[in-house]
Design a protein around this motif. Structure first.
Motif, PDB file in Angstrom:
ATOM      1  N   UNK A 155      53.089  31.067   9.742  1.00 16.44           N
ATOM      2  CA  UNK A 155      52.916  32.371  10.375  1.00 16.44           C
ATOM      3  C   UNK A 155      51.565  33.023  10.074  1.00 16.44           C
ATOM      4  N   UNK A 156      51.077  32.862   8.860  1.00 24.28           N
ATOM      5  CA  UNK A 156      49.932  33.646   8.417  1.00 24.28           C
ATOM      6  C   UNK A 156      48.539  33.061   8.675  1.00 24.28           C
ATOM      7  N   UNK A 157      48.377  31.759   8.923  1.00 20.73           N
ATOM      8  CA  UNK A 157      47.007  31.228   9.003  1.00 20.73           C
ATOM      9  C   UNK A 157      46.071  31.981   9.946  1.00 20.73           C
ATOM     10  N   UNK A 158      46.489  32.240  11.169  1.00 19.89           N
ATOM     11  CA  UNK A 158      45.601  32.927  12.114  1.00 19.89           C
ATOM     12  C   UNK A 158      45.357  34.371  11.697  1.00 19.89           C
ATOM     13  N   UNK A 159      46.389  35.013  11.147  1.00 18.60           N
ATOM     14  CA  UNK A 159      46.238  36.400  10.697  1.00 18.60           C
ATOM     15  C   UNK A 159      45.254  36.465   9.545  1.00 18.60           C
ATOM     16  N   UNK A 160      45.384  35.531   8.588  1.00 15.35           N
ATOM     17  CA  UNK A 160      44.454  35.478   7.458  1.00 15.35           C
ATOM     18  C   UNK A 160      43.038  35.192   7.952  1.00 15.35           C
ATOM     19  N   UNK A 161      42.926  34.290   8.911  1.00 14.93           N
ATOM     20  CA  UNK A 161      41.607  33.955   9.459  1.00 14.93           C
ATOM     21  C   UNK A 161      40.930  35.186  10.061  1.00 14.93           C
ATOM     22  N   UNK A 162      41.689  35.959  10.840  1.00 11.76           N
ATOM     23  CA  UNK A 162      41.123  37.167  11.446  1.00 11.76           C
ATOM     24  C   UNK A 162      40.778  38.205  10.389  1.00 11.76           C
ATOM     25  N   UNK A 163      41.644  38.353   9.388  1.00  8.38           N
ATOM     26  CA  UNK A 163      41.391  39.338   8.337  1.00  8.38           C
ATOM     27  C   UNK A 163      40.129  38.980   7.565  1.00  8.38           C
ATOM     28  N   UNK A 164      39.958  37.704   7.234  1.00  5.76           N
ATOM     29  CA  UNK A 164      38.772  37.287   6.486  1.00  5.76           C
ATOM     30  C   UNK A 164      37.507  37.496   7.319  1.00  5.76           C
ATOM     31  N   UNK A 165      37.624  37.291   8.621  1.00  2.00           N
ATOM     32  CA  UNK A 165      36.452  37.485   9.481  1.00  2.00           C
ATOM     33  C   UNK A 165      36.052  38.958   9.552  1.00  2.00           C
ATOM     34  N   UNK A 166      37.031  39.851   9.586  1.00  4.60           N
ATOM     35  CA  UNK A 166      36.753  41.276   9.714  1.00  4.60           C
ATOM     36  C   UNK A 166      36.444  41.939   8.371  1.00  4.60           C
ATOM     37  N   UNK A 167      37.018  41.413   7.281  1.00  6.56           N
ATOM     38  CA  UNK A 167      36.834  42.038   5.966  1.00  6.56           C
ATOM     39  C   UNK A 167      36.478  40.972   4.928  1.00  6.56           C
ATOM     40  N   UNK A 168      35.304  40.392   5.040  1.00  5.46           N
ATOM     41  CA  UNK A 168      34.936  39.265   4.163  1.00  5.46           C
ATOM     42  C   UNK A 168      34.805  39.646   2.694  1.00  5.46           C
ATOM     43  N   UNK A 169      34.608  40.940   2.386  1.00  2.88           N
ATOM     44  CA  UNK A 169      34.399  41.351   0.999  1.00  2.88           C
ATOM     45  C   UNK A 169      35.698  41.644   0.263  1.00  2.88           C
ATOM     46  N   UNK A 170      36.799  41.643   0.975  1.00  2.00           N
ATOM     47  CA  UNK A 170      38.091  41.893   0.332  1.00  2.00           C
ATOM     48  C   UNK A 170      38.608  40.591  -0.266  1.00  2.00           C
ATOM     49  N   UNK A 171      38.969  40.638  -1.534  1.00  4.47           N
ATOM     50  CA  UNK A 171      39.524  39.455  -2.186  1.00  4.47           C
ATOM     51  C   UNK A 171      41.012  39.373  -1.869  1.00  4.47           C
ATOM     52  N   UNK A 172      41.393  38.396  -1.071  1.00  4.86           N
ATOM     53  CA  UNK A 172      42.779  38.247  -0.616  1.00  4.86           C
ATOM     54  C   UNK A 172      43.468  37.140  -1.410  1.00  4.86           C
ATOM     55  N   UNK A 173      44.641  37.455  -1.973  1.00  6.30           N
ATOM     56  CA  UNK A 173      45.431  36.477  -2.710  1.00  6.30           C
ATOM     57  C   UNK A 173      46.822  36.397  -2.105  1.00  6.30           C
ATOM     58  N   UNK A 174      47.247  35.198  -1.727  1.00  4.66           N
ATOM     59  CA  UNK A 174      48.592  34.962  -1.223  1.00  4.66           C
ATOM     60  C   UNK A 174      49.426  34.366  -2.354  1.00  4.66           C
ATOM     61  N   UNK A 175      50.479  35.070  -2.742  1.00  2.58           N
ATOM     62  CA  UNK A 175      51.359  34.619  -3.807  1.00  2.58           C
ATOM     63  C   UNK A 175      52.542  33.886  -3.183  1.00  2.58           C
TER      64      UNK A 175
END
Length: 322
Positions: A121-141
């Protein structure tokens, strides 16, 4: 002349209302005075005195014991729903202010999700989020829903994405996607071409299911029990990819959500709809009631469903309403 006007009783703790309310909210969350004391780095007697003073002021009992756990009374639950946003709002004022000032150019975001959600479910959402907010450190637990809600309560993650059957009173669940329940078999399996499929037909074959703690196992068991149809579990194993592989090898059949099926599965698996007996599985966002969602968290949720915040699940300030 002496003023004989009756004096209103005074409690010393009123000079700082935040302390007893914080002690109360932590005790409700953790179900124990000792755990609340540990969380707040104070003594147990101090927590007890604050709770007793709060009960005297309110004029009602706020807790009752259920086994070894303290649970709020009806009045206690009402006070908790009123007090929790205030306590968390004050406690988080500094960090929220910094987040507002910094915006989305920096910071971190922690999300709990099970393996199927992360994988399908999340790959495309994560991809878009990283593209729009590259400076945010995202961790998936990677955690099943039960463990993910524990992480939410401990403030170890900002939100969880997954599926829920029973929503606890302290959490808010906003379902977004729904996926059809399916039977999967090898292409040459007798059930793959059976004209009229009954629940009893499935019970004749061993099922390959995720571990008992997971929602899928509980849901399968519930449906078979409700229809009084016996069934057997041939294999219990974690991970949809492993389950699909074992089904394709002819080691059993399984009941899955359509979220886990990809184009690569078309040649090796046959599918049959089971919506006549099993409900569709919803996936969505899980947050703690009253918890402030950081700008990073709000941006991620908006990518999951852009119009989510136009619904009543969240208010304009980022707090869950339900």
């Amino acid at each position: 002349m002496q003023d004989k006007t009756p004096l209103t009783p005074r409690f010393s703790y009123k000079s700082d209302r935040l302390k007893p309310l914080r002690a109360f909210c932590q005790t409700v969350r953790l179900g124990s005075v000792s755990r609340a004391a540990e969380a707040l780095f104070v003594s147990q007697p101090a927590i007890t005195l604050q709770l007793q003073a709060l009960e005297r002021e309110m004029g009602v009992g706020l807790f009752e014991r259920s086994g070894r756990r303290l649970t709020p009374t009806r009045e206690g639950q009402l006070l908790y729903e009123l007090a929790q946003p205030l306590v968390e709002g004050l406690d988080g004022l500094e960090s929220v202010f910094k987040d507002k000032v910094a915006g989305l150019d920096a910071g971190e975001l922690n999300i709990a999700a099970n393996s199927s959600t992360i994988l399908y479910l999340l790959p495309r959402i994560v991809e878009h989020f990283r593209a729009e907010h590259p400076d945010v450190r995202l961790t998936l637990h990677n955690a099943i829903t039960a463990d993910g809600t524990d992480l939410l309560r401990a403030d170890a993650v900002d939100l969880a994405v997954g599926s829920m059957m029973d929503v606890p009173a302290d959490l808010s669940y906003a379902p977004i996607y729904r996926f059809e329940p399916l039977l999967i078999t090898p292409p040459d399996h007798p059930l793959a071409t059976k004209t009229k499929l009954e629940l009893a037909d499935i019970s004749r074959y061993g099922l390959i299911l995720p571990p008992k703690r997971q929602i899928t196992y509980r849901l399968v068991d519930l449906v078979f029990q409700q229809h009084r149809v016996p069934y057997t579990v041939a294999l219990e194993v974690g991970g949809w990819e492993v389950i699909k592989q074992y089904v394709a090898m002819g080691m059993g059949v399984s009941i899955v959500s359509s979220i886990c099926l990809t184009d690569a599965d078309r040649g090796r698996l046959a599918t049959r709809s089971l919506k006549e007996w099993f409900p569709s599985r919803s996936y969505g966002v899980i947050v703690r009631k009253g918890k402030y969602l950081s700008p990073q968290a709000r941006a991620f949720v908006e990518l999951i469903q852009p119009d989510l915040f136009t619904r009543r699940d969240y208010d304009d300030s980022g707090h869950s309403e339900r």
